[in-house]
Design a protein around this motif. Structure first.
Motif, PDB file in Angstrom:
ATOM      1  N   ASN A  83       0.824  -1.211   0.000  1.00 17.42           N
ATOM      2  CA  ASN A  83       0.000   0.000   0.000  1.00 17.42           C
ATOM      3  C   ASN A  83       0.857   1.259   0.000  1.00 17.42           C
ATOM      4  O   ASN A  83       0.509   2.262  -0.640  1.00 17.42           O
ATOM      5  N   SER A  84       1.969   1.231   0.719  1.00 13.91           N
ATOM      6  CA  SER A  84       2.877   2.382   0.724  1.00 13.91           C
ATOM      7  C   SER A  84       3.427   2.643  -0.670  1.00 13.91           C
ATOM      8  O   SER A  84       3.473   3.786  -1.135  1.00 13.91           O
ATOM      9  N   ILE A  85       3.826   1.596  -1.347  1.00 13.27           N
ATOM     10  CA  ILE A  85       4.403   1.736  -2.685  1.00 13.27           C
ATOM     11  C   ILE A  85       3.344   2.205  -3.680  1.00 13.27           C
ATOM     12  O   ILE A  85       3.608   3.055  -4.540  1.00 13.27           O
ATOM     13  N   LEU A  86       2.138   1.686  -3.552  1.00 13.80           N
ATOM     14  CA  LEU A  86       1.053   2.116  -4.440  1.00 13.80           C
ATOM     15  C   LEU A  86       0.706   3.588  -4.229  1.00 13.80           C
ATOM     16  O   LEU A  86       0.167   4.237  -5.123  1.00 13.80           O
ATOM     17  N   ALA A  87       1.029   4.108  -3.051  1.00 13.69           N
ATOM     18  CA  ALA A  87       0.794   5.524  -2.755  1.00 13.69           C
ATOM     19  C   ALA A  87       2.018   6.379  -3.085  1.00 13.69           C
ATOM     20  O   ALA A  87       1.986   7.597  -2.871  1.00 13.69           O
ATOM     21  N   GLY A  88       3.089   5.759  -3.568  1.00  9.77           N
ATOM     22  CA  GLY A  88       4.307   6.502  -3.876  1.00  9.77           C
ATOM     23  C   GLY A  88       5.173   6.781  -2.665  1.00  9.77           C
ATOM     24  O   GLY A  88       6.151   7.523  -2.755  1.00  9.77           O
ATOM     25  N   GLU A  89       4.826   6.191  -1.534  1.00 10.21           N
ATOM     26  CA  GLU A  89       5.562   6.439  -0.289  1.00 10.21           C
ATOM     27  C   GLU A  89       6.749   5.469  -0.199  1.00 10.21           C
ATOM     28  O   GLU A  89       6.818   4.597   0.675  1.00 10.21           O
ATOM     29  N   VAL A  90       7.701   5.637  -1.087  1.00 13.88           N
ATOM     30  CA  VAL A  90       8.807   4.684  -1.182  1.00 13.88           C
ATOM     31  C   VAL A  90       9.776   4.808  -0.013  1.00 13.88           C
ATOM     32  O   VAL A  90      10.468   3.838   0.329  1.00 13.88           O
ATOM     33  N   GLU A  91       9.845   5.988   0.616  1.00 14.62           N
ATOM     34  CA  GLU A  91      10.695   6.129   1.803  1.00 14.62           C
ATOM     35  C   GLU A  91      10.145   5.296   2.960  1.00 14.62           C
ATOM     36  O   GLU A  91      10.900   4.631   3.674  1.00 14.62           O
ATOM     37  N   GLN A  92       8.831   5.340   3.146  1.00 16.01           N
ATOM     38  CA  GLN A  92       8.203   4.535   4.193  1.00 16.01           C
ATOM     39  C   GLN A  92       8.386   3.054   3.910  1.00 16.01           C
ATOM     40  O   GLN A  92       8.684   2.258   4.809  1.00 16.01           O
ATOM     41  N   ALA A  93       8.224   2.665   2.652  1.00 19.32           N
ATOM     42  CA  ALA A  93       8.414   1.262   2.276  1.00 19.32           C
ATOM     43  C   ALA A  93       9.827   0.800   2.589  1.00 19.32           C
ATOM     44  O   ALA A  93      10.038  -0.315   3.077  1.00 19.32           O
ATOM     45  N   ALA A  94      10.803   1.660   2.329  1.00 21.36           N
ATOM     46  CA  ALA A  94      12.202   1.310   2.583  1.00 21.36           C
ATOM     47  C   ALA A  94      12.446   1.058   4.069  1.00 21.36           C
ATOM     48  O   ALA A  94      13.208   0.154   4.436  1.00 21.36           O
ATOM     49  N   LEU A  95      11.805   1.834   4.936  1.00 23.76           N
ATOM     50  CA  LEU A  95      11.963   1.634   6.373  1.00 23.76           C
ATOM     51  C   LEU A  95      11.449   0.260   6.797  1.00 23.76           C
ATOM     52  O   LEU A  95      12.028  -0.393   7.669  1.00 23.76           O
TER      53      LEU A  95
END
Length: 308
Positions: free
Chosen positions: A170-182
Motif C-alpha cells: 500500500n505504501s508503494i502504491l501511494a508513492g511512499e517509497v521512503e516509508q516502504a524502505a523503512l
C-alpha cells in the motif's frame, strides 16, 4: 544456499530446521524469522530450510492475478534470501491440486518424510494446508506425534514494528517509497530491460532509458517522478525516473523512463535495477515541450540534491 525448484530434487536431512511462507518482500518481519531460523540451526547443529511457494497461492486460488501485485519477482526473492545464510531454499510449485493437501498430510509427507524437519519456526499468524486449517495451536498439540519441535515468533515481536507485506504494498502504491524502505530494511527496487521508446527525451536533451518489466505481477510504484539509484553491470548511478502516461504528448500507455546522470552508453536490450529513493512530484501535463524540458531540469537538480 542450495535452491530446489521442487521436492523431488531435495534429499532428506538428518536435522532440518524449517520455516515456510511466501516471504514477499523479505521485510523486517520476515528477517526476524530468518534470524531465529539461523540461531536455532546453529544451536541444533542442523541445516536450515526455507519452504516457499510459486506462484503466490492467491494467484492460483482466487484468480486475482490482475489485482495482486508482488513486492518481489521470484528471482528478486532468491537474491534477497541469499543474504541470510539459509542452507536450502525449497520452491514448491503451487497448484490447485497442491492446495487440496490438508495440514496433516503436509506435515507428515512433506515436513517430516521429505524434508526431515526436527524444528519448525513460524510467525504467530502462519497457517498452512487446505483452507489454511493448520495453526500454531494444531502444531503444538501434535508436535510430539510428528517428532519435531515448534517455535513461534511471538505476535509482539512482529506487531511492535508494524510490518506486513500488505502495508508495504500500500505504501508503494501511494508513492511512499521512503516509508516502504523503512519497513523493508532496504529501498524498493525493480528490474527491467531497456527497450526503445519514442526518444523524446533525447530531443529535449535528457535521453532516457525506457524500462520494460517482464513479470506482470511485479508491483510498480505510483505514477510520478522519483529520485532513484540505478545499477547497471554492477556499477551504481544516480538518476531521475518518471512513471506515467506522459500527458504532455498525449500518451496513453504507462511507461517507466529513467534519465541516468553522467551516463552515455548504448544499453538497449540490457538489464537495469532501479532503487526508489524518494518521490519528487506527481506527473502533470505541461503547456509545451519547453515547459516540460525546464521541469525535467529542475527534477534532475532536486534528485541530485536528494541523492547527495
Amino acid at each position: 544456499m542450495k535452491i530446489h525448484y521442487d521436492l523431488d530434487s531435495f534429499e532428506k536431512l538428518d536435522c532440518a530446521v524449517v520455516t515456510s511462507g511466501t516471504f514477499d518482500g523479505v521485510h523486517l518481519g520476515h528477517q526476524k524469522i530468518l534470524a531465529k531460523l539461523k540461531e536455532i540451526t546453529v544451536a541444533k547443529g542442523g541445516e536450515s530450510v526455507l519452504i516457499t511457494f510459486f506462484p503466490h497461492p492467491r494467484m492460483v486460488l482466487f484468480n486475482d492475478s490482475q489485482k495482486l501485485k508482488l513486492l518481489n519477482t521470484l528471482s528478486e526473492k532468491i537474491h534477497l534470501l541469499e543474504k541470510f545464510e539459509i542452507d536450502h531454499l525449497v520452491i514448491i510449485p503451487f497448484t490447485r491440486e497442491f492446495s487440496e493437501i490438508n495440514s496433516q498430510t503436509f506435515i507428515q509427507d512433506i515436513l517430516v518424510e521429505r524434508i526431515g524437519a526436527k524444528v519448525l519456526v513460524i510467525g504467530y499468524d502462519h497457517r498452512f494446508g487446505k483452507n489454511r486449517e493448520g495453526s500454531f495451536e494444531y502444531l503444538k498439540e501434535n508436535a510430539s506425534k510428528f517428532g519435531f519441535e515448534v517455535l513461534e515468533i511471538p505476535r509482539q515481536d512482529i506487531e511492535n514494528i508494524g510490518i506486513s507485506s500488505t502495508i508495504i504494498r500500500n505504501s508503494i502504491l501511494a508513492g511512499e517509497v521512503e516509508q516502504a524502505a523503512l519497513l523493508l530494511g532496504a529501498s524498493y527496487s525493480l528490474n527491467g530491460k531497456v527497450v526503445k521508446g519514442k526518444q523524446l527525451g533525447r530531443t529535449l536533451g535528457y535521453p532516457t532509458a525506457n524500462i520494460y518489466v517482464v513479470e506482470d505481477y511485479k508491483l510498480i510504484p505510483a505514477e510520478g517522478v522519483y529520485a532513484v539509484r540505478i545499477v547497471h553491470n554492477h556499477n551504481q548511478y544516480n538518476g531521475v525516473l518518471n512513471i506515467g502516461k506522459r500527458p504532455t504528448i498525449e500518451g496513453k500507455d504507462r511507461t517507466i523512463e529513467v534519465f541516468i546522470f553522467d551516463f552515455d552508453k548504448e544499453i538497449y536490450g540490457e538489464n537495469l535495477t532501479i532503487h526508489f529513493v524518494k518521490k519528487i512530484r506527481e506527473e502533470i501535463k505541461f503547456n509545451s515541450l519547453d515547459d516540460l524540458k525546464a521541469q525535467i531540469g529542475k527534477d534532475a537538480e532536486e534528485a541530485k540534491s536528494i541523492l547527495g
